[in-house]
Design an enzyme around this catalytic site. Structure first.
Site, PDB file in Angstrom:
ATOM      1  N   HIS A  72       0.836  -1.211   0.000  1.00 52.77           N
ATOM      2  CA  HIS A  72       0.000   0.000   0.000  1.00 52.77           C
ATOM      3  C   HIS A  72       0.871   1.262   0.000  1.00 52.77           C
ATOM      4  CE1 HIS A  72      -3.491  -2.485   0.417  1.00 52.77           C
ATOM      5  NE2 HIS A  72      -3.132  -2.920   1.613  1.00 52.77           N
ATOM      6  N   ASP A  84      -4.958  -8.000  -3.659  1.00 53.98           N
ATOM      7  CA  ASP A  84      -5.282  -7.799  -2.246  1.00 53.98           C
ATOM      8  C   ASP A  84      -6.644  -8.351  -1.851  1.00 53.98           C
ATOM      9  OD1 ASP A  84      -5.172  -6.963   0.369  1.00 53.98           O
ATOM     10  OD2 ASP A  84      -5.267  -4.824  -0.045  1.00 53.98           O
TER      11      ASP A  84
HETATM   12 ZN   LIG Z   1      -3.492  -6.938   2.386  1.00 55.76          ZN
END
Ligand SMILES: [Zn+2]
Length: 446
Positions: A267, A318
């Site tokens: 991220h 994800d």
């Molecule tokens: Zn994750």
């Protein structure tokens, strides 16, 4: 020796343009020649679309696939979304997770993903105790990837606290090994194979205290394996970290000795200039997961600031909001345009490099795309659909990167073996397996 020859009408060998008429010779799973030929050699299998190296999905939680469509209603935020994810995590057994992961990895194969990094943190029983086989979940994931036909880096995750300074509660007890030593011991039993590698992860600064981060960094360094962590996905994570430690998550990870060339920050949506400098100085990478980050209203990460500093970007699906690495790739450029008002920071070739070579590097696979000596992992993006109709030789890469989609993938080959042919998985009825396994994971069927 198993050999095969493939003729590609178009193939991307890493430059700014696709090449026409490329022959791929494969023996025992690796490329033995990559050469030009205007016409197919006799006996060659013909790929009439655009051939790319296999896509690398550098950040996945397979079980989140059961959330798709259920977490996109109402308002909520990352934290309410997490409650929904925890409800699935509370229900899974090694058996039901095997079925769900196999179907999810097979969906990835259909999308042209040939290697996945599974950030794996569901380890134990609901009470937090080890199963009779402490490797039941990781074995299920390894088996699932093998049967889906894709390579796996199992990033076995350390998780000790439910938030900064808080003990794990509820389903979080399934995630915790209780100590770094217990995690190190459990994960030491994992063995690499042709299509599976082992890596490590520390879940986040929310879930691993400073002292444990230091110890985990030593374990990862001794094993010389990839090490990943969720970093600064949410402003609240930064605020909690500053309140408790007086520094940012990235600075905390640096001080704990976690940052290195083997480290990937997942991220990094809310990193500041200082954090970017620390990541760059350490040679660490960042994995963006744009479709998840937009789904959870996380924000847009500083893609151009990171890459300008020399930090390589990889990509992950994800939360499995969608499984489409081409969508993740173009999002890096298109989201950057929305934030900066500037077009053309990242070329199609650069975006495809994020979706291929950078992801493999983050997952510890030393591959070099369509090149002699490397494993024969490649995909064919079909050019027959209405969406891609009208493409020319000059616009192939841009069409694939900015308009192509998972559903355009006709062929997926892993180690010289075709896993997907004509858009269908060769072994599994993927939609059927997804329907069945999701219903069980959601408690709608036993
Ligand atoms: Zn994750």
């Amino acid at each position: 020796m198993t050999t095969s020859t493939w003729w590609c009408a178009h193939a991307w060998l890493g430059g700014d343009r696709a090449e026409s008429g490329i022959v791929l010779d494969v023996a025992d799973g690796c490329f033995t020649a990559v050469r030009h030929a205007a016409a197919p050699p006799s006996g060659a299998r013909i790929l009439s679309g655009l051939v790319l190296p296999g896509l690398a999905n550098a950040h996945s939680h397979a079980f989140h696939r059961a959330l798709r469509g259920h977490v996109q209603r109402g308002r909520g935020d990352f934290w309410t979304w997490r409650d929904d994810a925890y409800a699935i995590a509370a229900r899974l057994t090694p058996e039901s997770y095997y079925a769900l992961a196999r179907a999810t990895f097979a969906e990835m194969a259909l999308a042209g993903i040939t290697t996945v990094g599974e950030f794996h943190y569901l380890h134990h029983s609901l009470e937090g105790t080890a199963y009779a086989d402490p490797h039941a979940f990781s074995t299920a994931l390894v088996q699932a990837a093998a049967e889906a036909g894709i390579r796996l880096t199992l990033l076995d995750t350390l998780y000790l606290t439910g938030g900064v300074g808080q003990p794990p509660s509820g389903v979080q007890r399934r995630f915790s090994d209780g100590s770094v030593d217990a995690w190190a011991q459990r994960t030491s039993a994992l063995v690499d194979g042709d299509q599976v590698r082992h890596g490590l992860a520390v879940h986040s600064v929310r879930a691993v205290p400073f002292g444990a981060l230091r110890e985990a960094g030593v374990v990862a360094a001794e094993r010389a394996v990839p090490l990943h962590a969720h970093v600064s996905e949410q402003p609240r994570e930064n605020a909690d970290c500053r309140d408790h430690y007086g520094r940012t998550p990235t600075a905390l990870l640096r001080d704990a000795g976690i940052l290195s060339q083997r480290f990937t920050a997942v991220h990094a949506t809310h990193v500041d200039a200082g954090d970017i400098g620390l990541l760059a100085a350490a040679g660490s990478g960042v994995c963006f997961c744009p479709t998840t980050e937009r789904d959870l209203a996380d924000g847009v990460g500083p893609a151009s600031a990171l890459t300008s500093a020399g930090v390589p970007l990889s990509l992950g699906s994800d939360s499995q909001a969608v499984i489409d690495l081409l969508e993740e790739a173009r999002a890096v450029e298109l989201d950057e345009r929305l934030v900066t008002g500037v077009r053309g920071t990242f070329t199609a070739s650069t975006l495809l490099t994020m979706a291929t070579a950078h992801g493999l590097a983050a997952l510890g696979w030393p591959m070099k795309g369509l090149a002699v000596g490397g494993p024969a992992d490649f995909i064919e993006v079909g050019l027959e659909s209405a969406r891609l109709a009208g493409v020319t030789d000059a616009s192939l890469l841009e069409s694939a990167a900015f308009a192509g989609a998972a559903v355009d993938v006709n062929t997926t080959v892993v180690g010289g073996e075709a896993v997907v042919v004509d858009g269908q998985h060769v072994r599994l009825d993927v939609a059927h397996e997804l329907r069945e396994s999701i219903a069980v994971a959601r408690g709608e069927r036993s």
